[in-house]
Structures are given as structure tokens and as C-alpha cells.
Design a protein around this motif. Structure first.
Motif, PDB file in Angstrom:
ATOM      1  N   LEU A  70       0.819  -1.216   0.000  1.00 10.07           N
ATOM      2  CA  LEU A  70       0.000   0.000   0.000  1.00 10.07           C
ATOM      3  C   LEU A  70       0.852   1.264   0.000  1.00 10.07           C
ATOM      4  O   LEU A  70       1.868   1.335   0.689  1.00 10.07           O
ATOM      5  CB  LEU A  70      -0.909   0.062   1.239  1.00 10.07           C
ATOM      6  N   ALA A  71       0.385   2.257  -0.770  1.00 12.86           N
ATOM      7  CA  ALA A  71       0.955   3.600  -0.678  1.00 12.86           C
ATOM      8  C   ALA A  71      -0.197   4.566  -0.508  1.00 12.86           C
ATOM      9  O   ALA A  71      -1.254   4.391  -1.116  1.00 12.86           O
ATOM     10  CB  ALA A  71       1.734   3.945  -1.946  1.00 12.86           C
ATOM     11  N   VAL A 118      -5.120  -0.524   6.705  1.00 16.36           N
ATOM     12  CA  VAL A 118      -4.277  -1.665   7.102  1.00 16.36           C
ATOM     13  C   VAL A 118      -4.982  -2.476   8.191  1.00 16.36           C
ATOM     14  O   VAL A 118      -5.008  -3.706   8.160  1.00 16.36           O
ATOM     15  CB  VAL A 118      -2.885  -1.169   7.565  1.00 16.36           C
ATOM     16  N   GLU A 119      -5.605  -1.782   9.110  1.00 17.25           N
ATOM     17  CA  GLU A 119      -6.347  -2.475  10.171  1.00 17.25           C
ATOM     18  C   GLU A 119      -7.456  -3.348   9.556  1.00 17.25           C
ATOM     19  O   GLU A 119      -7.659  -4.497   9.958  1.00 17.25           O
ATOM     20  CB  GLU A 119      -6.951  -1.445  11.133  1.00 17.25           C
ATOM     21  N   ILE A 140       4.180  -1.068   3.313  1.00 14.94           N
ATOM     22  CA  ILE A 140       3.310   0.091   3.493  1.00 14.94           C
ATOM     23  C   ILE A 140       4.152   1.360   3.501  1.00 14.94           C
ATOM     24  O   ILE A 140       5.080   1.504   4.302  1.00 14.94           O
ATOM     25  CB  ILE A 140       2.515  -0.009   4.821  1.00 14.94           C
ATOM     26  N   VAL A 141       3.823   2.274   2.617  1.00 17.49           N
ATOM     27  CA  VAL A 141       4.622   3.488   2.550  1.00 17.49           C
ATOM     28  C   VAL A 141       3.727   4.718   2.449  1.00 17.49           C
ATOM     29  O   VAL A 141       2.674   4.702   1.822  1.00 17.49           O
ATOM     30  CB  VAL A 141       5.611   3.415   1.364  1.00 17.49           C
ATOM     31  N   THR A 142       4.141   5.775   3.143  1.00 14.58           N
ATOM     32  CA  THR A 142       3.523   7.082   2.949  1.00 14.58           C
ATOM     33  C   THR A 142       4.643   8.086   2.756  1.00 14.58           C
ATOM     34  O   THR A 142       5.739   7.920   3.313  1.00 14.58           O
ATOM     35  CB  THR A 142       2.635   7.502   4.135  1.00 14.58           C
ATOM     36  N   LEU A 187      -1.663  -8.065  -4.183  1.00 13.94           N
ATOM     37  CA  LEU A 187      -2.548  -6.918  -4.382  1.00 13.94           C
ATOM     38  C   LEU A 187      -1.779  -5.641  -4.083  1.00 13.94           C
ATOM     39  O   LEU A 187      -0.993  -5.587  -3.141  1.00 13.94           O
ATOM     40  CB  LEU A 187      -3.756  -7.031  -3.422  1.00 13.94           C
ATOM     41  N   LEU A 188      -2.033  -4.631  -4.929  1.00 15.20           N
ATOM     42  CA  LEU A 188      -1.448  -3.308  -4.687  1.00 15.20           C
ATOM     43  C   LEU A 188      -2.586  -2.315  -4.509  1.00 15.20           C
ATOM     44  O   LEU A 188      -3.530  -2.296  -5.300  1.00 15.20           O
ATOM     45  CB  LEU A 188      -0.573  -2.892  -5.886  1.00 15.20           C
ATOM     46  N   ILE A 189      -2.497  -1.500  -3.458  1.00 11.59           N
ATOM     47  CA  ILE A 189      -3.484  -0.438  -3.244  1.00 11.59           C
ATOM     48  C   ILE A 189      -2.727   0.889  -3.238  1.00 11.59           C
ATOM     49  O   ILE A 189      -1.845   1.101  -2.397  1.00 11.59           O
ATOM     50  CB  ILE A 189      -4.260  -0.639  -1.918  1.00 11.59           C
TER      51      ILE A 189
END
Lengths: 554, 458
Positions: free
Chosen positions: B318-319, B329-330, B342-344, B388-390
Motif C-alpha cells: 500500500l501507498a 491496514v487495520e 506500506i509506505v507514505t 494486491l497493490l493499493i
């Protein structure tokens, strides 16, 4: 409120009834504060063509009124976004906070096609120093150097360029010194652009800065002469929606070779080698004429204005290129290509024309597109009633003959003009002065652009740097059948019930250049102006709100 | 290959951001300003900022996004932008007549130190602000935080400019929905109203950035929180701020100045976060949860139980933005998926620790980074592939290259429609998210199934 708005002229397609443009102009200026109205009055002009072909002076390339809601962007957008954006094998690092790099990442629809998966392509990437507050306070040069080193370590590119954003100039980071130091250290070509957003009054300043940089740092670095006939450069073609691919296809069929394109589908090596071409052809005069001029002085390559938007213009431009080389073989081949291509073009054109004839168009875009696209509308019988540029100069409106009269103001003075001299070794005039004169005597035009206004009808309204308010007024008064501008204008126009075609990015369409492009455009405009969807704006209960009968349920 | 230079080998970077997972503050401020009724956002800086923000928001919403700019030149950058801003204020009120101008700054005006409060006061003193009209302001330097920070700063600014207590409760509840879609703001309102709560929602871009096609363009449509509502928010019973980064500042400022008690919750994305939101509303407003909401919860749970086999232990990358990613994510963890990368781009250590907490029991290594970028995410994927990519629309380049099932989520989404009309928040939104995830997972199974294993019933 004026009479025009109270009683808008009912413009039926084909009737030719149009509002008095002088009245429209007055109405446009009426609401503005006095100072703003005075300023805008110079940029809103009713077109008039004198006997000697001259047109009224057009206010342009001047500051936008703060708060007026402009179409314009900034110098960085013109430099990084427009000119260098379409070059695939240079690592373009934006030096600044993250936004500028982010917004110019893949948003312009310039297509690129590396020959294979092994060739470089950085266009899908966004590189930024993402400056933080400590970089603003203590300076960002250290971070920039580190970023260049990291880019080199990861990608090993042949060239890295640096684009300055607003704060960079303010805090005094010397991107050019950093570029020199890192070039020395890494042994690849590294160069910077001082294209801070506040430079100049629009994207146009950025075009000029980019032209200077590309010319200084890349052009002339590779003297290999391509083994081909009729070698040209295509300047000011950005391959939006694949325009450049279509032009390349046609030129190839004609036997004309393209050494480099500035800058659609381009590479570093093409720029480096571009000084070996025999002729420079200029599509978008505004964004690239500087390079054409500089290459003529330094290397002796003449330039001509061409236009591949519109089937007729495409044919005319091909013949103009062929005429330059003065060889029967080429002239014949060009004629054959035109004849072959025009068959399909004419079939579609006449069909589409039967449904579009007499409809009205408006174009407010760019520095040449608002002019070029009038050709395509003309070919399907549509009339351009109002047009203007977003960031053009007087020569783009009135023709290059006004260049000596253009006043240099405080904003343009800050954009560097390079002092170019003929190159001692590489200057080779492609034609002798006698040959040039002989061609000119036959009516051949070198280094000329006549501008948009002489090509427009008298009484059309020419508006530079149009505001949102002026746009809305035009839509109300003229009710055009189609309005062309950019993404920011698109949905306000469509929400007014008028189809809107983007001529920066082409929405999702293209190519529109060349012969196949003309066919695409005819079909696209047919789709848009004759769409059924505009007939559904009112729901049945809005058309007939009165209940005249009701069902009895038993 | 679109991202042909992205290598499996990870070379640490300190200075170069590649393929950012954030953008700059002013665009968030502009988005928040559009959630005020009859408000024109104004960018105090170079023209390009305003043009870029409007273009990006327009591509995401396919709606008119109007905003003005101070059009700085080299001169104003040296001498300050006061004259430009005062002229802009005059031009805007004269020409476009909004009720409110919401000014945000840029890296340019922040670096030169323009004092917008003082300039706005001068404009008022010079009579450039008509009676009953307002100029509000938020400081949004692009070199701090991200677009989420800018949204938070403008949201706080709108509350603090207008809020004024009368000493009498208005019987309403403030809900600050966070940096979510107009559809989400509508959904949050629907749920609150269904619970018998009278909400003041700010900002509220519904009706502004998902307006109907009527053939009649209005620069200032009906939507958006009104100045009167913002004034009244000081009299509300309480505030629920959704999303710590985007909404907490405004809620806390209202609490500090006007003693409106506040709670900060996660944006109600997925089952558990929506449970907490509904429960918090119920307790704070002293209402009971109506059957319709409980039924929607049950429906969401039903999809999870019915389709659990397709979610179970599927790896997800996820980004996005912290306020979205934490509840998302939860949610993925709750349905037994494995969010592994997971990246922001938005900085802040709290993000990493929240994600670590949520994923601590997972039977796999989890990569998480704040102030990271999508290049990093892609490298992680190359080392540990996912099912899966979100991500926002920039994710499509990774998805195509590495053939990953992909759900668009976040900002901006420039190549699909839906986000502005259909929410992903609350239970109904959770159902839509699952539908989207299942669509791509099952489409992939169908695509890859050998003929003998191609199934009618899945």
C-alpha cells in the motif's frame, strides 16, 4: 447589465448572426476595477486586417492581474514540464519542495517509445530533492549534491539536469555551481536551469530558459553525420497523444530524415547531434524559436515555420520542406504521399463537414495551438469566432515583423538572451546567400511567422491570457458549439452545456497532427458537437413541470 | 517495462526522493477551502502553484476547480507580495463576488516571510473587503509536512476564523471528516443523521466537487459548510475529528479556545474503525444506534465471511496517506490479509508505530516507512512480491510492470471515476472496498485459470 446579456443574439448554426464584438469587449471590461479594465483592454482586441496586412497591436506577454483567475502557469512548468519533460534519457531532478516535481510527473501526455527494453526511459519517474524547512534555512546545495550522487549511483544515466523551484532562487542555492562540480566529479553531463516559478510572466519564460540551457549544454556535442538524405530537425513538437509519431511516419514515407525533435519522443543524443541537420522546421514558434535562431547563427542552419496541424497545412509544410532541398526526386515523392493520404482525409472530411458546417469554435490555448487548430476547424466548415493565447508574445499574434517594436519590460529583461557567434569550426551555411535569395525571390519564406491574427476573420475577438470571467461571458453571449482550452477550464465549460476539447493534452485522444491526425480530429469534433448527451440536460419533469393528468389506481 | 530502472537491489537514499507518495501543503489547503460554501481559494505565490493544484484536483474530480493566484513576479519576490494580494482581493470580490476568500501561502511567500494576516487587515482597512465578506488565511509552507498538513492547516483556519460562542449550546455535533472524498463526507453525514445527530461537517466538498451536469455552471454551487455553521461550531456539544493528521488540530483548537470537547478517531474505513466511530458518536451524543446501521454492519461482515477464502493471507502493498492507511491496514488485517509493504510520503513517526502495532502478530515481515516513496515500495515488492497493490493512479505503472492486481485508492485518481460518488467510509464504504478488492483478485484468478479449473461459481 447591457443589452447583449439581456437579449443575447440568437445564434443559429449557419445563420452567420454574431454579436457586435466591440459591444462584447465593452461588456467584458465593464465589471472590472478601473485599473484592471485598463490593463485588460489592451489584451482584448477586435481583429482588423489593414490593406498592408497589418493587424492591431496585441497586448501580450505582460503580467497577469492578481486574482483574475488565469489559465497561466509558471516558468518551471514551461522549462521542466514542456521542453525537457518529453526527453526520456535525462534524469530530471527538481530541486525544491515536493509539489513541483509531483505535479509535472506524467501529466502532459507526451508519449515516448524507446527502441527496446534495454534503452533508457526516465519519463515514468519523478526525481526531487524534496526540500524541507532545514534546507530552506541552511541552504539546499548539500542535499542537491547528495541527490545527484544517489541518482548517479542508482541509475548511471548519461545526463542529469536540475530544475530550480521558487525557494531555490530566494535562498541563493547556486545550482549551476553544483552542476559543474558534480559534472567534474562524475564525468557525465550535468546542467542546471534557473527556472524559478516567479521568473517572467508565464510558462514562456521557462521555454526560453530551457532553450538556452539545451543549446548551451547539449547541442553540438556529437558531430556524427547521419547517413541519410534530407535531414531536418523538428522543433516545437512535443508528441502529445502521439502527434510526433504520425509526423515521423509521414516524413519517413516522403524520404525526409529527422535528426532530432525538440522535444517529443526525444533523447539526449538527438539533441547533441541536432546541429548536423540541413534544415530546422519550427512547429510551435513560441516555445522553441530561440533554439532555431541560435542554431542558425552558430551552425548556419536556416529555419522555416511549418505546421502539421490540419491536412492542408501538413501538405503545404511537406511541400515547403521539399522546396527547400530543391530536388525533383523529393518533390515528386512528397506529392505522391500527399495524394495518397488525402484520399482518405477527404472522404472523412466531407462526411464530417456535412454535420459540422457553420458551427462556432473558440480556442484559448498555448502559444501556437490556438492558431494551428483553426485550420482543422476550417476544414470541416467551422468558424472560429474568438481565440487567444495563454502565454504568447506579440509576434505570435501579429507576426515576426513586429519583433523590433516589442518593448523589453522589467519581466522580460530578466530572462537571459545568449550572445551567440558563428562556431569557428562547425559553422557551415547550408545554403549560400545567393541560394537563399533565389528561393526568396520565388516567394520562399525563411525565418518567418505571420502570426495568428492575419489568419483570422475581421471582427473576431482576440483575447490574450483570457480570464475565467471573460470565458463565462463569451459562452453566454456567443453560445459556441465547442470551446477549446486546458484541463482547468474544461469542466466549467462543460457544466455550461458546451462541449470542451482540451488542446494541451487532447483529453484522452490524439494524434491530431498530420493526415491521420486530421481524420482523428474531424471525427472527435463530430462526436463532441453532435453528441446526443447535450439533449438530456433537462429531466422530463423539468421540461413539463405541470401535471396535466394523473393515474387512477383503481 | 515502464519502470525499467527500478532494481531489486536497494541502495539507501538520504537526499533523493523518487516517485513521491505525497505532494505539497497548498493543494490540501485548496481542497479544504473548496469545502466552504461560496469560497474562492487563493494561492499566495507564483502562478504555477495555483495552476498545478487546480489541474491536479480537476483531473481527480473531473469538476470545475476555481482558485485565484497572487501571480508573483521577480519583483514581488524581492519586495514582498502585499500589493499583489491586496489587488487580488479587490479583483476577486469585484469580479467573482464570493462570500469568502481563503488564502493559503506557498513556499515562495513563506520563504520571503509575507504576513498574510497583516495584508488581509490592510485590505479590510482600505475598503477592499466588502461588508459581510471574509478573507481567511492559513500558512502552508510546501517544505513542511505534505498535502495532508495543508488540509489540516486550512481546516483549523476556517474553524478559528469563524467560530464564536454565544454561550448557548446549539444541540449540534461537529464532525471533521478529514482529507476524504465528497462521497465520504456525504456518507458520514448520512450515518450521523441516521443516528439522530445534527452534524456540522467541515470542510464539506460534497455538492462542490461532485456536482450534477445541469447545463448551467455556477462558480459557487450550493455545497460546502456555511460561514454561519462555522461560526456556530463553537456552540456545538462536541467535536469528532476523523484522522489525526488532517483533523485533530482544528478539533483541539476549538477545544482550547471555545471549550468544545473533542475526540480524535481514525477515519471510519473498514469494520473496526467504523465500529469505533459509531460507538464514539453514540456515547458522545447519547443516542442509540439505529437498526439500519447495525444491519449495514452485518452486511459488511457477511461479505467478509462469505469471501474470506479469497482474502486469507493474500499479501498486500500500500501507498497513501497516514490517515487512510492506518484504518485500511487495520481492515486488511481484520479480514486476514497480510499488508506487507506500506509506505507514505507524509513524514511522522507515529505512522510507523501505529502500523507496527496493527501488524505485530502477522506471520510475516512487514516493511513500513513514513517519509518514504513509491520507488522504495516498488523495490520492496520486487524483493517480496504481493498479491494486491493499493495506491493512487501512479500505482498503475508498478501494477502493469509486475502484473499485480491493483485497486486505486487515495489521491490523486486520474484515470478512473467513482471515488467522488461512491464512498469507501463507514460500513457501506467498507462493502465497496471489498467489492473492488474481490473484483481484481477474482478477475486475476479467472484470467490465469487453466480451462479445466475455470469456474462459474466462485
Amino acid at each position: 447589465m447591457s443589452t447583449i446579456l439581456k437579449d443575447p443574439k440568437n445564434i443559429e448554426p449557419g445563420t452567420g448572426v454574431l454579436p457586435d464584438p466591440e459591444e462584447v469587449r465593452k461588456e467584458m471590461l465593464a465589471r472590472y476595477p478601473a485599473k484592471v479594465a485598463r490593463k485588460r483592454s489592451k489584451q482584448i482586441t477586435v481583429n482588423k486586417i489593414e490593406e498592408d496586412g497589418s493587424v492591431p497591436e496585441m497586448g501580450s506577454n505582460v503580467r497577469t492581474v492578481p486574482g483574475i483567475i488565469t489559465q497561466r502557469g509558471c516558468s518551471y512548468a514551461g522549462c521542466k514540464g514542456v521542453i525537457l519533460g518529453p526527453t526520456r534519457d535525462i534524469v530530471n531532478i527538481t530541486h525544491g519542495p515536493i509539489g513541483c516535481g509531483f505535479y509535472s510527473w506524467l501529466t502532459r501526455r507526451n508519449q515516448t517509445k524507446p527502441p527496446s527494453d534495454d534503452h533508457e526511459n526516465y519519463m515514468t519517474y519523478c526525481f526531487s530533492t524534496d526540500m524541507q524547512d532545514q534546507d530552506i534555512v541552511f541552504g539546499g546545495e548539500k542535499k542537491l549534491k547528495a541527490a545527484i550522487q544517489e541518482a548517479y549511483d542508482i541509475f548511471k544515466p548519461k545526463a542529469i539536469s536540475i530544475f530550480s523551484t521558487c525557494p531555490v532562487g530566494l535562498i541563493g542555492d547556486d545550482v549551476h555551481a553544483v552542476a559543474r562540480e558534480m559534472k567534474e566529479k562524475l564525468g557525465i553531463n550535468i546542467f542546471g536551469f534557473s527556472c524559478e516559478g516567479y521568473k517572467g510572466v508565464s510558462q514562456s519564460a521557462g521555454h526560453h530558459i530551457a532553450n538556452n540551457g539545451v543549446f548551451t549544454h547539449i547541442v553540438g556535442k556529437d558531430d556524427t553525420i547521419m547517413d541519410a538524405e534530407y535531414k531536418i530537425n523538428l522543433l516545437g513538437e512535443y508528441n502529445i497523444g502521439g502527434d510526433g509519431f504520425e509526423i515521423d511516419r509521414i516524413l519517413k514515407d516522403c524520404g525526409i530524415s529527422v535528426v532530432s525533435t525538440f522535444s517529443g519522443n526525444s533523447t539526449y543524443d538527438q539533441f547533441a547531434n541536432s546541429h548536423t541537420a540541413d534544415l530546422n522546421t519550427v512547429m510551435c514558434h513560441r516555445s522553441i524559436n530561440y533554439v532555431a535562431d541560435m542554431m542558425e547563427i552558430k551552425y548556419g542552419i536556416p529555419w522555416i515555420k511549418i505546421n502539421f496541424i490540419g491536412a492542408k497545412s501538413t501538405a503545404k509544410s511537406l511541400r515547403k520542406i521539399a522546396a527547400y532541398f530543391e530536388e525533383e526526386k523529393l518533390i515528386k515523392q512528397v506529392d505522391e504521399v500527399i495524394e495518397k493520404e488525402m484520399k482518405e482525409v477527404e472522404k472523412v472530411r466531407l462526411d464530417v463537414r456535412s454535420r459540422c458546417e457553420g458551427k462556432l469554435a473558440m480556442l484559448f490555448v498555448g502559444g501556437s495551438r490556438a492558431h494551428h487548430y483553426q485550420e482543422l476547424f476550417k476544414e470541416i466548415g467551422m468558424k472560429t469566432v474568438s481565440a487567444g493565447y495563454e502565454f504568447a508574445h506579440r509576434d505570435d499574434y501579429e507576426g515576426r515583423k513586429v519583433i523590433p517594436q516589442i518593448k523589453i519590460d522589467a519581466d522580460s529583461r530578466n530572462i537571459e538572451e545568449l550572445d551567440i557567434k558563428p562556431d569557428k569550426e562547425k559553422f557551415t551555411p547550408r545554403k549560400t546567400a545567393e541560394q537563399i535569395t533565389a528561393l526568396e525571390e520565388k516567394g520562399y519564406e525563411f525565418k518567418d511567422y505571420k502570426g495568428m491574427m492575419p489568419d483570422m476573420d475581421e471582427g473576431t475577438l482576440v483575447i490574450d491570457d483570457i480570464s475565467q470571467y471573460e470565458t463565462e461571458l463569451l459562452l453566454k453571449i456567443y453560445k459556441p458549439d465547442i470551446y477549446c482550452a486546458g484541463i482547468k477550464e474544461k469542466y466549467a465549460v462543460q457544466k455550461s452545456g458546451i462541449p470542451m476539447k482540451q488542446l494541451h493534452s487532447y483529453d484522452s485522444g490524439g494524434p491530431y497532427a498530420g493526415f491521420k491526425g486530421a481524420i482523428n480530429f474531424y471525427k472527435e469534433i463530430d462526436r463532441m458537437v453532435n453528441s446526443r448527451v447535450w439533449g438530456y440536460l433537462e429531466a422530463p419533469w423539468q421540461k413539463n413541470p405541470e401535471l396535466s393528468a394523473k393515474y387512477v389506481w383503481e | 517495462m515502464l519502470l525499467r530502472h527500478t532494481t531489486k537491489e536497494i541502495i539507501p537514499r538520504k537526499a533523493l526522493t523518487i516517485n513521491p507518495a505525497k505532494t505539497c501543503q497548498p493543494i490540501g489547503a485548496m481542497y479544504a477551502s473548496l469545502g466552504i460554501n461560496s469560497c474562492l481559494p487563493h494561492s499566495h505565490g507564483s502562478q504555477g502553484c495555483c495552476a498545478y493544484h487546480r489541474s491536479t484536483l480537476t483531473r481527480h474530480y473531473r469538476e470545475p476547480v476555481m482558485a485565484a493566484t497572487s501571480s508573483f513576479t521577480e519583483g514581488s519576490s524581492v519586495f514582498g507580495g502585499q500589493a499583489n494580494l491586496i489587488q487580488a482581493i479587490n479583483t476577486i470580490f469585484t469580479t467573482y463576488d464570493p462570500d469568502i476568500i481563503a488564502v493559503h501561502t506557498t513556499c515562495l511567500s513563506e520563504t520571503i516571510g509575507d504576513d498574510v494576516n497583516q495584508i488581509a487587515a490592510k485590505a479590510v482597512a482600505e475598503g477592499k473587503v466588502p461588508k459581510g465578506k471574509h478573507v481567511i488565511h492559513a500558512s502552508t509552507p510546501s517544505y513542511v509536512g505534505s498535502h495532508v498538513t495543508g488540509f489540516a492547516n486550512m481546516t483549523k483556519a476556517m474553524a478559528m476564523y469563524f467560530a464564536k460562542a454565544t454561550g448557548k449550546h446549539n444541540g449540534k455535533f461537529n464532525i471533521i471528516p478529514g482529507f476524504v472524498e465528497p462521497s465520504d463526507m456525504t456518507e458520514i453525514r448520512r450515518v450521523a443523521v441516521a443516528m439522530g445527530i445534527k452534524p456540522i461537517i467541515f470542510p464539506d466538498t460534497s455538492g462542490v466537487l461532485n456536482g450534477p451536469q445541469t447545463g448551467k455552471y455556477k462558480m459557487f454551487p450550493k455545497g460546502g459548510v456555511t460561514a454561519a455553521e462555522l461560526t456556530s461550531c463553537a456552540d456545538s456539544i462536541g467535536t469528532i475529528a476523523l484522522g489525526p493528521l488532517a483533523s485533530a488540530d482544528a478539533a483541539r483548537a476549538l477545544d482550547a479556545k471555545w471549550k468544545v470537547p473533542c475526540q480524535v478517531q481514525d477515519i471510519p474505513i473498514g469494520l473496526a474503525a467504523t465500529d469505533r466511530f459509531i460507538n464514539a458518536l453514540r456515547i458522545a451524543a447519547g443516542v442509540s444506534v439505529p437498526d439500519i446501521i447495525t444491519q449495514e454492519r452485518g452486511q459488511l461482515l457477511d461479505i467478509i465471511t462469505d469471501m474470506h477464502q479469497y482474502f486469507y493471507h493474500k499479501k498486500v502493498a500500500l501507498a497513501g496517506d497516514p490517515d487512510h492507511l492506518i484504518p485500511l491496514v487495520e481492515f486488511l488485517v481484520n479480514i486476514d490479509m497480510l499488508p506487507v509493504h506500506i509506505v507514505t510520503g507524509t513524514p511522522g513517526k507515529a505512522f510507523e508505530s501505529r502500523i507496527r502495532e496493527l501488524t505485530s502478530h502477522l506471520p510475516c515481515t512487514v516493511n513500513v516507512k513514513a517519509a518514504g516513496d513509491m520507488f522504495q515500495l516498488h523495490q520492496w515488492i520486487k524483493n517480496e512480491p504481493v498479491d494486491l497493490l493499493i495506491a493512487n493512479s501512479y500505482g498503475k505503472y508498478m501494477a502493469k510492470d509486475d502484473d499485480i492486481p491493483y485497486v486505486r485508492y487515495g489521491f490523486p485518481i486520474t484515470d478512473r471515476v467513482g471515488h467522488s460518488y461512491f464512498p469507501t467510509t463507514c460500513y457501506k464504504g467498507g462493502m465497496r472496498l471489498l467489492e473492488k478488492i474481490l473484483d481484481v483478485l477474482l478477475d486475476r484468478m479467472d484470467r490465469d485459470a487453466p480451462e479445466e479449473k475455470f469456474e462459474l461459481v466462485m
